[in-house]
Write a protein that holds these residues in place. Sequence first.
Motif, mmCIF file in Angstrom:
data_model
loop_
_atom_site.group_PDB
_atom_site.id
_atom_site.type_symbol
_atom_site.label_atom_id
_atom_site.label_comp_id
_atom_site.label_asym_id
_atom_site.label_seq_id
_atom_site.Cartn_x
_atom_site.Cartn_y
_atom_site.Cartn_z
ATOM 1 N N PRO A 46 58.512 37.472 24.666
ATOM 2 C CA PRO A 46 57.755 36.638 23.737
ATOM 3 C C PRO A 46 56.714 35.782 24.468
ATOM 4 C CG PRO A 46 60.129 36.306 23.452
ATOM 5 C CD PRO A 46 59.936 37.215 24.619
ATOM 6 N N ALA A 47 56.907 35.575 25.745
ATOM 7 C CA ALA A 47 55.964 34.790 26.549
ATOM 8 C C ALA A 47 54.954 35.714 27.228
ATOM 9 C CB ALA A 47 56.723 33.975 27.581
ATOM 10 N N ALA A 48 54.443 36.698 26.480
ATOM 11 C CA ALA A 48 53.574 37.732 27.041
ATOM 12 C C ALA A 48 52.339 37.162 27.731
ATOM 13 C CB ALA A 48 53.164 38.713 25.954
ATOM 14 N N ASP A 49 51.824 36.039 27.248
ATOM 15 C CA ASP A 49 50.610 35.497 27.860
ATOM 16 C C ASP A 49 50.840 35.027 29.293
ATOM 17 O OD1 ASP A 49 52.201 33.445 26.724
ATOM 18 O OD2 ASP A 49 50.501 32.070 26.675
ATOM 19 N N THR A 50 52.081 34.739 29.673
ATOM 20 C CA THR A 50 52.353 34.382 31.067
ATOM 21 C C THR A 50 53.026 35.512 31.822
ATOM 22 O OG1 THR A 50 54.466 33.355 30.503
ATOM 23 C CG2 THR A 50 52.537 31.915 30.581
ATOM 24 N N VAL A 51 53.831 36.322 31.150
ATOM 25 C CA VAL A 51 54.579 37.397 31.809
ATOM 26 C C VAL A 51 53.691 38.590 32.126
ATOM 27 C CG1 VAL A 51 56.443 39.069 31.497
ATOM 28 C CG2 VAL A 51 56.797 36.689 30.865
ATOM 29 N N THR A 52 52.874 39.021 31.170
ATOM 30 C CA THR A 52 52.065 40.226 31.356
ATOM 31 C C THR A 52 51.133 40.132 32.563
ATOM 32 O OG1 THR A 52 52.221 40.706 28.996
ATOM 33 C CG2 THR A 52 50.463 41.820 30.226
ATOM 34 N N PRO A 53 50.377 39.037 32.738
ATOM 35 C CA PRO A 53 49.516 38.969 33.926
ATOM 36 C C PRO A 53 50.313 38.970 35.237
ATOM 37 C CG PRO A 53 48.868 37.305 32.327
ATOM 38 C CD PRO A 53 50.145 37.904 31.843
ATOM 39 N N LEU A 54 51.492 38.353 35.229
ATOM 40 C CA LEU A 54 52.303 38.310 36.444
ATOM 41 C C LEU A 54 52.873 39.693 36.763
ATOM 42 C CD1 LEU A 54 53.372 36.587 38.727
ATOM 43 C CD2 LEU A 54 55.198 35.803 37.219
ATOM 44 N N LEU A 55 53.372 40.393 35.752
ATOM 45 C CA LEU A 55 53.855 41.758 35.977
ATOM 46 C C LEU A 55 52.708 42.665 36.438
ATOM 47 C CD1 LEU A 55 56.294 42.277 32.964
ATOM 48 C CD2 LEU A 55 56.902 41.992 35.386
ATOM 49 N N ALA A 56 51.522 42.483 35.861
ATOM 50 C CA ALA A 56 50.355 43.275 36.271
ATOM 51 C C ALA A 56 50.005 42.997 37.731
ATOM 52 C CB ALA A 56 49.170 42.973 35.363
ATOM 53 N N TRP A 57 50.103 41.720 38.123
ATOM 54 C CA TRP A 57 49.807 41.380 39.521
ATOM 55 C C TRP A 57 50.728 42.148 40.456
ATOM 56 C CZ3 TRP A 57 51.717 39.868 44.075
ATOM 57 C CH2 TRP A 57 50.822 39.408 45.037
ATOM 58 N N GLN A 67 44.751 36.470 51.151
ATOM 59 C CA GLN A 67 43.628 36.669 50.233
ATOM 60 C C GLN A 67 44.042 36.633 48.754
ATOM 61 O OE1 GLN A 67 44.243 38.466 52.930
ATOM 62 N NE2 GLN A 67 42.425 38.306 54.208
ATOM 63 N N ASN A 68 45.306 36.891 48.418
ATOM 64 C CA ASN A 68 45.689 36.890 47.004
ATOM 65 C C ASN A 68 46.787 35.868 46.683
ATOM 66 O OD1 ASN A 68 48.162 38.085 47.774
ATOM 67 N ND2 ASN A 68 47.421 40.155 47.351
ATOM 68 N N LEU A 69 47.122 35.057 47.652
ATOM 69 C CA LEU A 69 48.218 34.111 47.476
ATOM 70 C C LEU A 69 47.926 33.040 46.421
ATOM 71 C CD1 LEU A 69 51.043 33.741 48.516
ATOM 72 C CD2 LEU A 69 50.142 32.261 50.307
ATOM 73 N N ASP A 70 46.705 32.538 46.363
ATOM 74 C CA ASP A 70 46.359 31.515 45.372
ATOM 75 C C ASP A 70 46.473 32.071 43.953
ATOM 76 O OD1 ASP A 70 45.912 29.581 47.292
ATOM 77 O OD2 ASP A 70 43.734 29.894 47.342
ATOM 78 N N GLU A 71 46.021 33.311 43.765
ATOM 79 C CA GLU A 71 46.119 33.947 42.450
ATOM 80 C C GLU A 71 47.583 34.117 42.043
ATOM 81 O OE1 GLU A 71 44.788 38.074 40.197
ATOM 82 O OE2 GLU A 71 44.616 37.937 42.369
ATOM 83 N N LEU A 72 48.404 34.593 42.975
ATOM 84 C CA LEU A 72 49.831 34.757 42.687
ATOM 85 C C LEU A 72 50.480 33.414 42.381
ATOM 86 C CD1 LEU A 72 52.463 36.348 42.487
ATOM 87 C CD2 LEU A 72 52.663 36.154 44.988
ATOM 88 N N ALA A 73 50.171 32.390 43.167
ATOM 89 C CA ALA A 73 50.757 31.067 42.962
ATOM 90 C C ALA A 73 50.423 30.528 41.572
ATOM 91 C CB ALA A 73 50.277 30.099 44.036
ATOM 92 N N ALA A 74 49.185 30.720 41.121
ATOM 93 C CA ALA A 74 48.785 30.247 39.796
ATOM 94 C C ALA A 74 49.556 30.988 38.698
ATOM 95 C CB ALA A 74 47.283 30.423 39.598
ATOM 96 N N LEU A 75 49.722 32.297 38.849
ATOM 97 C CA LEU A 75 50.459 33.082 37.857
ATOM 98 C C LEU A 75 51.931 32.700 37.827
ATOM 99 C CD1 LEU A 75 48.836 36.569 38.492
ATOM 100 C CD2 LEU A 75 48.550 35.125 36.455
ATOM 101 N N TRP A 79 54.109 31.008 34.713
ATOM 102 C CA TRP A 79 55.361 31.627 34.256
ATOM 103 C C TRP A 79 56.507 30.630 34.320
ATOM 104 C CZ3 TRP A 79 59.469 33.449 37.692
ATOM 105 C CH2 TRP A 79 60.487 34.115 37.011
ATOM 106 N N LEU A 80 56.602 29.886 35.424
ATOM 107 C CA LEU A 80 57.683 28.910 35.565
ATOM 108 C C LEU A 80 57.575 27.786 34.544
ATOM 109 C CD1 LEU A 80 58.003 28.712 39.442
ATOM 110 C CD2 LEU A 80 59.582 29.794 37.820
ATOM 111 N N GLU A 81 56.357 27.369 34.230
ATOM 112 C CA GLU A 81 56.188 26.348 33.190
ATOM 113 C C GLU A 81 56.721 26.875 31.861
ATOM 114 O OE1 GLU A 81 52.023 25.445 33.254
ATOM 115 O OE2 GLU A 81 52.191 24.252 35.086
ATOM 116 N N GLU A 82 56.481 28.140 31.572
ATOM 117 C CA GLU A 82 56.948 28.747 30.320
ATOM 118 C C GLU A 82 58.467 28.874 30.298
ATOM 119 O OE1 GLU A 82 56.787 30.266 26.563
ATOM 120 O OE2 GLU A 82 55.062 29.527 27.673
#
Length: 113
Positions: A46-57, A67-75, A79-82
Amino acid sequence: MHVNVENDDELVCPTCGQEPCLAASLPTPAGHTSVILCPRCNANSPAADTVTPLLAWFALHEAAIDQNLDELAALVRRWLEEVSRPSVPDAALRAALRQWERRAVSLDGSQRA
């Protein structure tokens, strides 16, 4: 809030037994609770707006590197906030409301519709 996030080859999803993308230990009033991001079990969350981008990452990146750590940290942060928001299942909420209504009726002696 201190959160422990890990990605360990020995972790398994308790629901399906598949290897999760990551796990996190979150503080709660009673101690800590663990949450797991599983590609199989969380794909239709149900939390697709946070889960889907993280699973895609995780599907697109083999590893977290500088080079991709900041992007992962933000995702992960989103997710953790959700997942750290308290949630009450609808059935439990309805039961609590019915119980509250019965108490209100018994306190003032009147019946409510």
